[in-house]
Design an enzyme around this catalytic site. Structure first.
Site, PDB file in Angstrom:
ATOM      1  N   ARG A  64       0.827  -1.218   0.000  1.00 13.99           N
ATOM      2  CA  ARG A  64       0.000   0.000   0.000  1.00 13.99           C
ATOM      3  C   ARG A  64       0.859   1.266   0.000  1.00 13.99           C
ATOM      4  O   ARG A  64       0.409   2.347  -0.345  1.00 13.99           O
ATOM      5  CB  ARG A  64      -0.983  -0.030   1.185  1.00 13.99           C
ATOM      6  CG  ARG A  64      -2.005   1.077   1.153  1.00 13.99           C
ATOM      7  CD  ARG A  64      -3.293   0.797   1.931  1.00 13.99           C
ATOM      8  NE  ARG A  64      -3.161  -0.147   3.011  1.00 13.99           N
ATOM      9  CZ  ARG A  64      -2.670   0.121   4.219  1.00 13.99           C
ATOM     10  NH1 ARG A  64      -2.239   1.334   4.507  1.00 13.99           N
ATOM     11  NH2 ARG A  64      -2.595  -0.830   5.134  1.00 13.99           N
ATOM     12  N   TYR A 120     -15.224  16.703 -16.292  1.00 17.30           N
ATOM     13  CA  TYR A 120     -15.676  15.352 -15.998  1.00 17.30           C
ATOM     14  C   TYR A 120     -16.705  15.394 -14.862  1.00 17.30           C
ATOM     15  O   TYR A 120     -16.467  15.964 -13.803  1.00 17.30           O
ATOM     16  CB  TYR A 120     -14.487  14.459 -15.636  1.00 17.30           C
ATOM     17  CG  TYR A 120     -14.891  13.031 -15.430  1.00 17.30           C
ATOM     18  CD1 TYR A 120     -15.589  12.330 -16.412  1.00 17.30           C
ATOM     19  CD2 TYR A 120     -14.596  12.371 -14.251  1.00 17.30           C
ATOM     20  CE1 TYR A 120     -15.991  11.034 -16.224  1.00 17.30           C
ATOM     21  CE2 TYR A 120     -14.980  11.051 -14.062  1.00 17.30           C
ATOM     22  CZ  TYR A 120     -15.676  10.393 -15.044  1.00 17.30           C
ATOM     23  OH  TYR A 120     -16.076   9.103 -14.863  1.00 17.30           O
ATOM     24  N   ASP A 192      -6.693  18.714 -14.546  1.00 18.44           N
ATOM     25  CA  ASP A 192      -6.848  17.402 -15.180  1.00 18.44           C
ATOM     26  C   ASP A 192      -6.550  17.569 -16.680  1.00 18.44           C
ATOM     27  O   ASP A 192      -7.298  18.237 -17.394  1.00 18.44           O
ATOM     28  CB  ASP A 192      -8.303  16.947 -14.958  1.00 18.44           C
ATOM     29  CG  ASP A 192      -8.586  15.557 -15.505  1.00 18.44           C
ATOM     30  OD1 ASP A 192      -7.902  15.127 -16.450  1.00 18.44           O
ATOM     31  OD2 ASP A 192      -9.529  14.912 -14.987  1.00 18.44           O
ATOM     32  N   LYS A 217      -6.958   6.298 -19.909  1.00 16.95           N
ATOM     33  CA  LYS A 217      -7.188   6.791 -21.270  1.00 16.95           C
ATOM     34  C   LYS A 217      -5.897   6.695 -22.080  1.00 16.95           C
ATOM     35  O   LYS A 217      -5.418   5.605 -22.318  1.00 16.95           O
ATOM     36  CB  LYS A 217      -7.753   8.218 -21.182  1.00 16.95           C
ATOM     37  CG  LYS A 217      -8.907   8.377 -20.160  1.00 16.95           C
ATOM     38  CD  LYS A 217     -10.116   7.600 -20.573  1.00 16.95           C
ATOM     39  CE  LYS A 217     -11.345   7.709 -19.708  1.00 16.95           C
ATOM     40  NZ  LYS A 217     -11.306   8.008 -18.321  1.00 16.95           N
TER      41      LYS A 217
HETATM   42  N1  PLP Z   1     -10.877  12.848 -15.732  1.00 14.48           N
HETATM   43  C1  PLP Z   1     -11.412  12.819 -16.973  1.00 14.48           C
HETATM   44  C2  PLP Z   1     -11.244  14.014 -17.863  1.00 14.48           C
HETATM   45  C3  PLP Z   1     -12.119  11.691 -17.410  1.00 14.48           C
HETATM   46  O1  PLP Z   1     -12.660  11.681 -18.645  1.00 14.48           O
HETATM   47  C4  PLP Z   1     -12.263  10.584 -16.526  1.00 14.48           C
HETATM   48  C5  PLP Z   1     -13.003   9.368 -16.925  1.00 14.48           C
HETATM   49  O2  PLP Z   1     -13.695   9.329 -17.918  1.00 14.48           O
HETATM   50  C6  PLP Z   1     -11.704  10.672 -15.249  1.00 14.48           C
HETATM   51  C7  PLP Z   1     -11.016  11.798 -14.889  1.00 14.48           C
HETATM   52  C8  PLP Z   1     -11.846   9.537 -14.275  1.00 14.48           C
HETATM   53  O3  PLP Z   1     -10.901   8.564 -14.545  1.00 14.48           O
HETATM   54  P1  PLP Z   1     -11.103   7.001 -14.199  1.00 14.48           P
HETATM   55  O4  PLP Z   1     -12.228   6.511 -15.032  1.00 14.48           O
HETATM   56  O5  PLP Z   1      -9.767   6.414 -14.573  1.00 14.48           O
HETATM   57  O6  PLP Z   1     -11.385   6.931 -12.738  1.00 14.48           O
END
Ligand code: PLP
Length: 404
Positions: A64, A120, A192, A217
């Site tokens: 962990r 998101y 992000d 992604k």
């Molecule tokens: N940030 C963005 C821009 C996303 O499109 C996503 C998921 O679609 C996330 C964060 C969340 O990531 P995860 O699905 O790996 O938890």
């Protein structure tokens, strides 16, 4: 300039950073160290590790807190985001684990967060519902509107959470200006850049404090693993790492291996996706079935200027709206169903082209009016191009647009 600056290009860093030669057992990839715990040869070694005195910097204690496969991936991602060698990465089991752990590490009851309306959905949900329940306040401003950010800052503001380009409208925020504004007010920034990848955009070079990725992604790139990452200076990343050890959203070493393998082709995949998405966006402009096209590489995109200024490519996601005479939701669904090659699925950034209609995927439980208030139109389609031949992706899109 730090003495540890990695002057190799980003494509090279995506392959080689974090690899310590010779690798154990002399293989090429970093091996998967599939263990939950790590042994010590004596109590003296335990004591040296715990106190940090004469400790082996490469030894781990418990899964962990760290793992060699995951640690190698973290080094590579840190080198990709910050070639100066001044940042650290903390890897997570998903993008959401990364985002939520980082926010919890930086905020406490009574703090105030600013975030943007487009982005998101789960990120906004975490701030507006989960953190709110623990006494963290927030203000939502229009995407990229820095005057609104300035107006929203209060003495309690601790964090500005951004996304660039945003999901699904691809708004780009002027990150250099955002970082400057935040620093004036001693507020931290978390951005992000999942849609951009460090090949297209490196926020730390523009002054942003923390970068987050859904490594699910582009970074992993094959639609076969969930992962997340936070990258920032050692002090901030240290706080996030410490809380990861408590909350436990660690990345499994096998998943870390898959992300590291995907990274080796990141530059090639992103280059292809940038080119194909731009070609698709240009093709969609002026198409009689299409009313709006959202792609930061198009001059018509409201944040094209910002994108050109700070990005090296515009990414592989194109959003567009289709015209309809009657039921917009059903019309867009018919177009989505008419794709022959692209698969219907949430997610993006992998080798296969994926298509989705946000109104019936991420926002399915809302009414049209509620979706509109959230900025999501019923006729919106999000296409995330893969690495197939550009001509085949274009044919697929044009064929789908012939749907009744
Ligand atoms: N940030 C963005 C821009 C996303 O499109 C996503 C998921 O679609 C996330 C964060 C969340 O990531 P995860 O699905 O790996 O938890």
């Amino acid at each position: 300039m730090s003495s540890s600056e990695d002057q190799r290009g980003p494509s090279t860093r995506a392959v080689h950073a974090g690899v310590h030669r010779p690798e154990r057992h002399h293989g090429v990839p970093t091996p998967i160290v599939e263990t939950a715990t790590f042994t010590f040869s004596s109590s003296a070694e335990v004591a040296a590790h715990m106190t940090g005195e004469h400790a082996d910097p490469h030894r781990e204690e418990y899964g962990r807190y760290g793992n060699p496969t995951t640690r190698a991936l973290e080094e590579r991602l840190a080198a990709l985001e910050d070639p100066r060698g001044e940042s650290e990465c903390v890897a997570f089991a998903s993008g959401m684990a990364a985002l939520t752990t980082a926010m919890l590490a930086l905020l406490k009851q009574g703090a105030h967060v600013i975030l943007f309306r487009d982005g998101y959905r789960r990120t906004r949900q975490f701030v507006s519902k989960t953190l709110a329940a623990y006494g963290v306040e927030h203000t939502v401003v229009e995407p990229g509107d820095l005057d609104a950010v300035r107006a929203a800052i209060t003495p309690k503001t601790r964090l500005i959470v951004g996304e660039s380009p945003t999901n699904p409208y691809l708004h780009c925020t002027d990150l250099r200006a955002l970082a400057r504004l935040a620093k004036e007010h001693r507020v931290k920034t978390l951005v992000d850049t999942t849609f951009a990848t460090p090949l297209n955009l490196r926020p730390i070079e523009l002054g942003i404090d923390l970068v987050v990725h859904s490594a699910t992604k582009y970074l992993a790139g094959h639609h076969d693993v969930l992962a997340g990452a936070i990258i920032g200076n050692r002090a901030l990343a240290g706080l996030v790492r410490e809380l990861r050890g408590v909350l436990g959203g660690v990345l499994d070493p096998h998943a870390a291996f898959l992300v590291a393998r995907g990274l080796k082709t990141l530059a090639l995949r992103v280059e292809r996706a940038n080119a194909t998405a731009l070609a698709v966006a240009r093709q969609l402009v002026g198409h009689p079935r299409v009313s709006h096209v959202y792609y930061p590489g198009l001059q018509s995109h409201p944040t094209h200027g910002v994108a050109v200024e700070q990005m090296r490519g515009f990414g592989g996601v194109v959003s567009f709206r289709v015209r309809s005479d009657g039921d917009a939701l059903a019309t867009a669904s018919r177009v989505v169903d008419a794709f022959r090659m692209a698969r219907i699925a949430p997610s993006l950034g992998g080798v296969d082209t994926l298509v989705e209609q946000p109104a019936i995927m991420s926002y399915y439980e809302m009414t049209t009016e509620e979706r509109r208030a959230a900025g999501i139109e019923d006729d919106l389609i999000r296409l995330a191009v893969g690495v197939e031949d550009e001509a085949d992706v274009l044919t697929d899109v044009l064929t789908a647009l012939e749907a009744p």
